[in-house]
Design a protein around this motif. Sequence first.
Motif, PDB file in Angstrom:
ATOM      1  N   LEU A  31       0.814  -1.214   0.000  1.00 29.02           N
ATOM      2  CA  LEU A  31       0.000   0.000   0.000  1.00 29.02           C
ATOM      3  C   LEU A  31       0.847   1.262   0.000  1.00 29.02           C
ATOM      4  O   LEU A  31       0.430   2.288  -0.526  1.00 29.02           O
ATOM      5  N   ARG A  32       2.039   1.210   0.595  1.00 27.79           N
ATOM      6  CA  ARG A  32       2.821   2.425   0.789  1.00 27.79           C
ATOM      7  C   ARG A  32       3.904   2.664  -0.268  1.00 27.79           C
ATOM      8  O   ARG A  32       4.304   3.798  -0.473  1.00 27.79           O
ATOM      9  N   LEU A  33       4.407   1.629  -0.905  1.00 26.50           N
ATOM     10  CA  LEU A  33       5.517   1.807  -1.833  1.00 26.50           C
ATOM     11  C   LEU A  33       5.032   2.455  -3.129  1.00 26.50           C
ATOM     12  O   LEU A  33       3.884   2.278  -3.536  1.00 26.50           O
ATOM     13  N   PRO A  34       5.925   3.205  -3.804  1.00 24.87           N
ATOM     14  CA  PRO A  34       5.456   4.091  -4.874  1.00 24.87           C
ATOM     15  C   PRO A  34       5.216   3.445  -6.235  1.00 24.87           C
ATOM     16  O   PRO A  34       4.339   3.891  -6.968  1.00 24.87           O
ATOM     17  N   ASP A  35       5.995   2.447  -6.627  1.00 21.55           N
ATOM     18  CA  ASP A  35       5.869   1.963  -7.996  1.00 21.55           C
ATOM     19  C   ASP A  35       5.609   0.457  -8.042  1.00 21.55           C
ATOM     20  O   ASP A  35       5.619  -0.223  -7.026  1.00 21.55           O
ATOM     21  N   VAL A  36       5.381  -0.039  -9.252  1.00 22.73           N
ATOM     22  CA  VAL A  36       4.978  -1.428  -9.442  1.00 22.73           C
ATOM     23  C   VAL A  36       6.076  -2.406  -9.007  1.00 22.73           C
ATOM     24  O   VAL A  36       5.800  -3.421  -8.372  1.00 22.73           O
ATOM     25  N   LEU A  37       7.326  -2.091  -9.351  1.00 22.98           N
ATOM     26  CA  LEU A  37       8.417  -3.006  -9.015  1.00 22.98           C
ATOM     27  C   LEU A  37       8.584  -3.132  -7.504  1.00 22.98           C
ATOM     28  O   LEU A  37       8.769  -4.231  -6.970  1.00 22.98           O
ATOM     29  N   SER A  38       8.516  -2.034  -6.800  1.00 24.66           N
ATOM     30  CA  SER A  38       8.637  -2.077  -5.339  1.00 24.66           C
ATOM     31  C   SER A  38       7.457  -2.813  -4.722  1.00 24.66           C
ATOM     32  O   SER A  38       7.613  -3.579  -3.780  1.00 24.66           O
ATOM     33  N   ARG A  39       6.296  -2.579  -5.267  1.00 23.99           N
ATOM     34  CA  ARG A  39       5.107  -3.253  -4.730  1.00 23.99           C
ATOM     35  C   ARG A  39       5.142  -4.754  -4.985  1.00 23.99           C
ATOM     36  O   ARG A  39       4.738  -5.543  -4.135  1.00 23.99           O
ATOM     37  N   SER A  40       5.640  -5.147  -6.155  1.00 21.75           N
ATOM     38  CA  SER A  40       5.723  -6.586  -6.413  1.00 21.75           C
ATOM     39  C   SER A  40       6.759  -7.236  -5.506  1.00 21.75           C
ATOM     40  O   SER A  40       6.597  -8.377  -5.091  1.00 21.75           O
ATOM     41  N   HIS A  41       7.814  -6.510  -5.175  1.00 14.53           N
ATOM     42  CA  HIS A  41       8.797  -7.023  -4.223  1.00 14.53           C
ATOM     43  C   HIS A  41       8.149  -7.206  -2.845  1.00 14.53           C
ATOM     44  O   HIS A  41       8.346  -8.233  -2.193  1.00 14.53           O
ATOM     45  N   ALA A  42       7.374  -6.208  -2.440  1.00 11.70           N
ATOM     46  CA  ALA A  42       6.699  -6.298  -1.141  1.00 11.70           C
ATOM     47  C   ALA A  42       5.614  -7.364  -1.151  1.00 11.70           C
ATOM     48  O   ALA A  42       5.279  -7.924  -0.104  1.00 11.70           O
ATOM     49  N   ALA A  43       5.079  -7.659  -2.312  1.00 13.00           N
ATOM     50  CA  ALA A  43       4.004  -8.648  -2.381  1.00 13.00           C
ATOM     51  C   ALA A  43       4.519 -10.072  -2.319  1.00 13.00           C
ATOM     52  O   ALA A  43       3.793 -10.974  -1.917  1.00 13.00           O
ATOM     53  N   THR A  44       5.764 -10.300  -2.722  1.00 15.96           N
ATOM     54  CA  THR A  44       6.232 -11.677  -2.822  1.00 15.96           C
ATOM     55  C   THR A  44       7.110 -12.117  -1.661  1.00 15.96           C
ATOM     56  O   THR A  44       6.838 -13.134  -1.042  1.00 15.96           O
ATOM     57  N   LYS A  45       8.170 -11.379  -1.367  1.00 17.35           N
ATOM     58  CA  LYS A  45       9.119 -11.869  -0.366  1.00 17.35           C
ATOM     59  C   LYS A  45       8.530 -11.943   1.037  1.00 17.35           C
ATOM     60  O   LYS A  45       8.607 -12.991   1.677  1.00 17.35           O
ATOM     61  N   PRO A  46       7.936 -10.877   1.563  1.00 15.21           N
ATOM     62  CA  PRO A  46       7.369 -11.025   2.907  1.00 15.21           C
ATOM     63  C   PRO A  46       6.198 -11.994   2.960  1.00 15.21           C
ATOM     64  O   PRO A  46       6.013 -12.701   3.953  1.00 15.21           O
ATOM     65  N   GLN A  47       5.430 -12.060   1.873  1.00 13.08           N
ATOM     66  CA  GLN A  47       4.294 -12.979   1.874  1.00 13.08           C
ATOM     67  C   GLN A  47       4.761 -14.422   1.898  1.00 13.08           C
ATOM     68  O   GLN A  47       4.204 -15.268   2.598  1.00 13.08           O
ATOM     69  N   SER A  48       5.803 -14.730   1.123  1.00 15.19           N
ATOM     70  CA  SER A  48       6.318 -16.101   1.106  1.00 15.19           C
ATOM     71  C   SER A  48       6.908 -16.479   2.458  1.00 15.19           C
ATOM     72  O   SER A  48       6.615 -17.555   2.997  1.00 15.19           O
ATOM     73  N   LEU A  49       7.738 -15.606   3.020  1.00 11.76           N
ATOM     74  CA  LEU A  49       8.329 -15.898   4.323  1.00 11.76           C
ATOM     75  C   LEU A  49       7.254 -15.991   5.404  1.00 11.76           C
ATOM     76  O   LEU A  49       7.273 -16.904   6.233  1.00 11.76           O
TER      77      LEU A  49
END
Length: 117
Positions: A31-49
Amino acid sequence: MNVWLQIADTTGAVLVFIGAAICLLGVIGMLRLPDVLSRSHAATKPQSLGLLLVLAGVALRLRSGMDLATLALIGFFQLMTGPVAAHLVARSAYRTGQIDHGELLFDELDAQLTEER
């Protein structure tokens, strides 16, 4: 109740709580990160862990063979599909022009896409 079972239950509850907190941090990052690449990073790594920690916690609480096999399959498919989905989202964002090329350190996809045309 056996002391080891009580320790396993407590450890399982702690792992579920930590996994849920990491998943919550991933959602906040989306919700807070500015662009698509940052958001996809936030969507995958913390969610998987976070999901793996939740699954480990649930496995410590359930302790039966069939449940452990099911939880292992869930973890396996999460690890298989999460990075692929993030890659596809990032690639489609790149192709649709939603990426600021000035902020990229390396743009290896540009050479590949110009060769395809």
